[in-house]
Every structure is written in structure tokens, then in C-alpha cells.
Write an enzyme that holds these catalytic residues in place. Structure first.
Site, PDB file in Angstrom:
ATOM      1  N   GLY A  98       5.053  -0.635 -13.528  1.00 19.63           N
ATOM      2  CA  GLY A  98       3.683  -1.142 -13.013  1.00 19.63           C
ATOM      3  C   GLY A  98       3.151   0.395 -12.366  1.00 19.63           C
ATOM      4  N   ASP A 258      16.166  -5.929 -13.681  1.00 25.99           N
ATOM      5  CA  ASP A 258      15.581  -4.720 -13.925  1.00 25.99           C
ATOM      6  C   ASP A 258      15.787  -3.610 -13.172  1.00 25.99           C
ATOM      7  OD1 ASP A 258      14.489  -6.670 -11.867  1.00 25.99           O
ATOM      8  OD2 ASP A 258      12.720  -4.926 -11.502  1.00 25.99           O
TER       9      ASP A 258
HETATM   10  P1  AMP Z   1      10.941  -2.641  -7.714  1.00 26.34           P
HETATM   11  O1  AMP Z   1      11.079  -3.697  -6.901  1.00 26.34           O
HETATM   12  O2  AMP Z   1      10.499  -1.528  -7.180  1.00 26.34           O
HETATM   13  O3  AMP Z   1      11.872  -2.422  -8.732  1.00 26.34           O
HETATM   14  O4  AMP Z   1       9.562  -3.153  -8.718  1.00 26.34           O
HETATM   15  C1  AMP Z   1       9.454  -4.433  -9.264  1.00 26.34           C
HETATM   16  C2  AMP Z   1       8.255  -4.551 -10.286  1.00 26.34           C
HETATM   17  O5  AMP Z   1       7.098  -4.353  -9.546  1.00 26.34           O
HETATM   18  C3  AMP Z   1       8.288  -3.331 -11.428  1.00 26.34           C
HETATM   19  O6  AMP Z   1       7.745  -3.925 -12.439  1.00 26.34           O
HETATM   20  C4  AMP Z   1       7.299  -2.380 -10.851  1.00 26.34           C
HETATM   21  O7  AMP Z   1       6.633  -1.441 -11.417  1.00 26.34           O
HETATM   22  C5  AMP Z   1       6.493  -3.078  -9.829  1.00 26.34           C
HETATM   23  N1  AMP Z   1       5.676  -2.601  -8.757  1.00 26.34           N
HETATM   24  C6  AMP Z   1       6.335  -2.190  -7.580  1.00 26.34           C
HETATM   25  N2  AMP Z   1       5.342  -1.631  -6.948  1.00 26.34           N
HETATM   26  C7  AMP Z   1       4.136  -1.453  -7.451  1.00 26.34           C
HETATM   27  C8  AMP Z   1       2.781  -1.036  -7.264  1.00 26.34           C
HETATM   28  N3  AMP Z   1       2.421  -0.549  -6.231  1.00 26.34           N
HETATM   29  N4  AMP Z   1       2.054  -1.278  -8.261  1.00 26.34           N
HETATM   30  C9  AMP Z   1       2.258  -1.616  -9.554  1.00 26.34           C
HETATM   31  N5  AMP Z   1       3.316  -2.130  -9.643  1.00 26.34           N
HETATM   32  C10 AMP Z   1       4.496  -2.144  -8.883  1.00 26.34           C
HETATM   33 MG    MG Z   2      12.511  -1.459 -10.237  1.00 27.14          MG
END
Ligand code: AMP
Ligand code: MG
Length: 500
Positions: A98, A258
Site C-alpha cells: 500500500g 504478510d
Molecule cells: P504493515 O503493518 O506495515 O505490515 O502494513 C500492513 C498493510 O497496510 C500493508 O498492506 C501495507 O502496505 C499497508 N499500509 C501500511 N501503512 C500504509 C500507508 N500509510 N498507506 C497505505 N498503505 C499502508
Molecule cells: Mg508488512
């Protein structure tokens, strides 16, 4: 024609060879980074850039533009990867990058294929309601901790660069925006397989598994059942990895499927932290309210995640579903023993044993129980025990790691008795112990201080100092002795945030 002059142009800093982009289109979305206002290069990891065979001169000059996404280098094929994932046990069939954009892959100086990815480079089709951006604090945290893991010898994604975007990001408050450049053996996760499995895409699962075998496990190509062998190999790498985490007091914090790689590298350093005082139920992440990802739960969660991988791989393991389940079950059951074997071997090393005896597990467990009861600092305790291996005078300092120093006498007597049956000489033993018991870890309060100085005052000196100290975690470094210290009560940081 390529002239000598052009060689120094930014577009030749990388020699990309993008194997993921050649996989079926449904595995990703083509997506260029979104331009930022005023990029400024905080840090370029020059030794890593050299290792990757990049043009360091060009990166020094144009790194701000390249690592902000403002200048897409020649040969890059920017894309956002699609994946699914179990987040805190809940299945989400479509997550995907994302806010991360894979620029492409390079073959490093050792012939290894490495992904180069910008994290925080703008929105993608997978952003849902997110802004696609990252704040400076989490970028610095990921930089510090991933490089510390590397220096500790623990498989992890690496930090190539960090830039400020010159733009603010809205979180609870407006924070400076930043972009992190991550290097990984690949960004393929358990969730990548889950994404294809959720869509019933058996051809896709096979194409991804073949790609992964070629890339990370080429020795399995000739196995009798390469896909079953793949599953077993991934389980073993994860078992070894999580054992290493436990041995340095690392708590990942968001072990969603993930965030678990197929390559066996640690990935996604959002709310992760190293514990100070030993407490098996320690949790730092503000969003982990039930302690699902607590320190001691990590091996079990690893197994749970790997069971999800096994489910996704079933169609490849055997055309007969019952047989496939039987094979996968045998492997996931063996994971527990594998983990235990990796862990026990590592723990023996931490207390200075090179031989193995039945009672060793008990000796290790009684030490851990004592540490927990006596609030002993995990890192300091093992480092001081290393000194005690060849210097009896180190006992006072060792014992002072425990709330009641006298409580250690009985355990030490057992330990010394056991050492008599271990064939290493004391000086050798002490040296070996110092190679597995770090003096320096990224202590949470130090990480937070470095982040705060950077975010509040634009002062990156603490960040730089911390990186320097942590690049040699097993050396004494007397000038930086204070970095070994646990936090004072008023310095303790008990909660970390994802910062997303
Ligand atoms: P994470 O917890 O960092 O592993 O992220 C989990 C999901 O949320 C993944 O699909 C990321 O790409 C998405 N994500 C986290 N932060 C953002 C953001 N600021 N904008 C868009 N997508 C995000
Ligand atoms: Mg992640």
C-alpha cells in the site's frame, strides 16, 4: 552509444534484472512512485551500495532524487506486489504493497539477487485508505534495527537509504515524511502464496513456487517432490530465524503472515523492540493488546503462520488432497522439534557449552527462571556471564545484574560443575561466548532518543552514533560503554507504535 560520461549519470547507477516483473501480471500492479516536494538524503549505506554493485558516486550525488522516487533509474520497473495475510489471526484476502514500491532487482557482488524497494513512495492500488507515505520516526527505527540485526548476524532485510520528503504526513499529528529504501533477498511472503490460494489460482501458486525455488532454494529443484521440500526448507529457515530472535531478546511485534518472508529474512520492523529485563510475556506493540506476538509466543506463532503456508501449497504437494495434508502435517509437526533444536543449540552457546548433555536444557531453563524472577537484563546478563567464563573476579558484576545478587550462587555452582565436563579452555570459552552474547543491542530508549532528536530538532547525530555502535555489537567499545546500559527507570520505553 554509451559514452564514458554517461556512465556517471544516475540512470546507470543500477543494473536491474527484474525477475518478479516477468511473472504473471496478476501478481502485482505497475506503479511509479509519486513525486515529493523537497527530497533530502539523510543516509546512504555505502558499504551496502558497494556490495550491491551500485555506482556509489552517482548515488552520493543523486541519492535524494533516486531514493525519494523523484528520479526513476533506467531499467527499473516499479511495481506494487499483491499479497494477502492473516492480521492478528484475521484473514484479509487482499493487502498488497500500500505504500511500498519495488524498483527492481539487482545481482549483487556475490551473485545474489536482491530486491530494491522504496517504502513510503506514495499510493498504490493497494493503499485502501492509507496515504502511501511513511513518517520519519518509523523510517529511522527500521533503518537502525535492520542494520543492527545484520551486524548481529541475524537474517534480515537491509537499509540502503533514508530520505526526507520535505512534506508532512498526517498521523495523530503532522510529522516529517520520509522514505526508506529496503533491500531484501525478495519481498515474497507467506501472504503472497495466500493471495493466490484465496483466488483458487493453482497455476499462479505453481508459478510463484517455481520462482521461489529458483531464487531462494535452487538446490531443491532436483528433489523428489520439490514443493514439499520447499515447504520443509521454509519451515526450517523460520525455525532457525525465530530461535535467533529469542537469543537476542528480539520481539517482532507484528508477526502477521504478510510480514513473514519465504526467504527466511526478518522483515517489517514496525513496532519491534528488544527487551531489557527478561520477561517471556513481554509485548511492546501498542496494537498487540492480547499479547498474541509476545516474546515467548513467537515460535508458536511462527508455526501457526507456516501452517497457513502449508494450506496454500497443498495443491502442489500432492494431487490427492488427503495425501497432501498428511505430508504437510508431518512437516508442520516437525517444526516444533526443529525450532527446539535450533534454540537449544544457540542457548548452549550462550552459556558457553560446545558439548551436549541431557541436563543442559534444565540448566538453561533454571537460569531463565532466575533471570525472570530477579529482573535481570537479558543482554547484560549473558555478556557478564561471558566475562565470568575466564575471570572469577567478574562475579560481583555478574551477580549485580540480579535484584538479589546472592540468588545466583546456586546456579553458578551448577554451571561451573557442568563446565568441567565441557572440553573448552576458559579463555576460548569466554571469547566464543562474546561472539554470541552481544554487548550492544538497539535498546529501545536509545532508539527513541535518536528518533526524537531527529524528528523534533532535525538532529541526526544520535541516529548516526547509534548506527556506528551497533555495527560492532560483539566488540567491547569502551568509549561507548554507556550504550550497554539498560534504561534508567525514567528512560524506560514500554510501548512502540506501528506509525502507519
Ligand atoms: P504493515 O503493518 O506495515 O505490515 O502494513 C500492513 C498493510 O497496510 C500493508 O498492506 C501495507 O502496505 C499497508 N499500509 C501500511 N501503512 C500504509 C500507508 N500509510 N498507506 C497505505 N498503505 C499502508
Ligand atoms: Mg508488512
Amino acid at each position: 552509444m554509451t559514452s564514458a560520461l554517461q556512465k556517471n549519470q544516475p540512470d546507470t547507477a543500477f543494473s536491474f534484472d527484474n525477475s518478479y516483473a516477468r511473472l504473471p501480471q496478476r501478481f502485482f500492479a505497475i506503479q511509479v512512485p509519486t513525486q515529493v516536494a523537497e527530497p533530502w538524503l539523510i543516509k546512504l549505506n555505502e558499504p551496502l551500495a558497494e556490495e550491491l554493485g551500485l555506482d556509489v558516486e552517482a548515488l552520493r550525488r543523486d541519492g535524494a532524487a533516486i531514493f525519494s522516487g523523484n528520479l526513476v533509474p533506467d531499467g527499473a520497473e516499479p511495481l506494487a506486489m499483491a499479497y494477502a495475510g492473516h492480521q492478528f489471526g484475521q484473514f484479509v484476502p487482499l493487502l498488497g504493497d500500500g505504500r511500498a514500491i519495488l524498483l527492481g532487482e539487482v545481482i549483487d557482488r556475490n551473485g545474489r539477487r536482491r530486491d530494491i524497494q522504496l517504502k513510503g513512495a506514495g499510493q498504490t492500488p493497494f493503499s485502501r485508505r492509507g496515504d502511501g507515505r511513511a513518517a520519519l520516526g518509523p523510517v529511522l527505527r527500521e533503518y537502525i534495527i535492520s542494520e543492527a540485526m545484520f551486524a548481529l548476524g541475524i537474517p534480515a532485510t537491509r537499509a540502503l537509504a533514508a530520505v526526507l520528503t520535505g512534506e508532512g504526513v498526517r498521523r495523530e499529528e503532522i510529522l516529517p515524511g520520509a522514505i526508506f529504501t529496503r533491500v531484501a533477498a525478495s519481498h515474497i511472503r507467506v501472504g503472497t502464496f495466500q493471495y493466490l490460494a484465496a483466488g483458487g489460482d493453482e497455476d499462479g501458486i505453481k508459478a510463484l513456487a517455481d520462482h521461489v525455488i529458483e531464487r531462494h532454494y535452487p538446490e531443491l529443484k532436483t528433489a523428489e517432490n520439490p514443493y514439499l521440500a520447499l515447504y520443509e526448507a521454509v519451515c526450517d529457515r523460520q525455525a532457525a530465524l525465530i530461535a535467533r530472535w529469542l537469543q537476542v531478546g528480539f520481539i517482532h511485534g507484528v508477526m502477521n503472515t504478510d510480514n513473514m518472508t519465504i526467504s527466511g529474512e526478518t522483515i517489517d520492523f514496525g513496532p519491534c523492540a528488544f527487551m531489557d529485563a527478561y520477561d517471556p510475556m513481554m509485548v511492546f506493540s501498542s496494537i498487540d493488546q492480547h499479547g498474541r506476538y509476545a516474546y515467548a509466543n513467537q515460535p508458536g506463532i511462527g508455526q501457526w503462520n507456516l501452517a497457513r503456508l502449508g494450506e496454500a501449497l497443498l495443491p502442489l504437494i500432492d494431487a490427492d488432497r488427503d495425501k497432501a495434508i498428511e505430508h504437510a502435517n508431518a512437516i508442520i509437526k516437525a517444526y516444533g522439534e526443529r525450532f527446539h533444536a535450533h534454540w537449544l543449540q544457540g542457548m548452549r552457546g550462550k552459556i558457553g557449552l560446545i558439548s551436549a548433555e541431557d541436563g543442559d536444557l534444565e540448566l538453561i531453563q533454571s537460569l531463565l527462571a532466575l533471570m525472570q524472577a530477579q529482573g535481570a537484563d537479558f543482554t547484560l546478563m549473558f555478556r557478564r556471564l561471558s566475562a565470568l567464563a575466564d575471570d572469577p573476579e567478574a562475579e560481583t558484576e555478574f551477580a549485580s545484574t540480579f535484584r538479589e545478587p546472592t540468588a545466583t550462587a546456586e546456579w553458578l555452582a551448577h554451571w561451573r560443575e557442568r563446565l568441567l565436563r565441557d572440553p573448552q579452555a576458559p579463555t576460548e570459552r569466554a571469547a566464543a561466548m562474546r561472539h554470541v552474547n552481544p554487548a550492544f543491542i538497539p535498546r529501545n530508549h536509545r532508539v527513541e532518543q535518536a528518533i526524537e532528536a531527529a524528528v523534533e530538532d532535525g538532529d541526526f547525530s544520535l541516529f548516526e552514533a547509534l548506527l556506528a555502535v551497533l555495527s560492532h555489537p560483539y566488540d567491547e567499545q569502551p568509549a561507548f560503554a554507556a550504550y550497554m546500559d539498560p534504561p534508567k527507570p525514567e528512560e524506560r520505553v514500554l510501548q512502540t507504535f506501528c506509525g502507519t
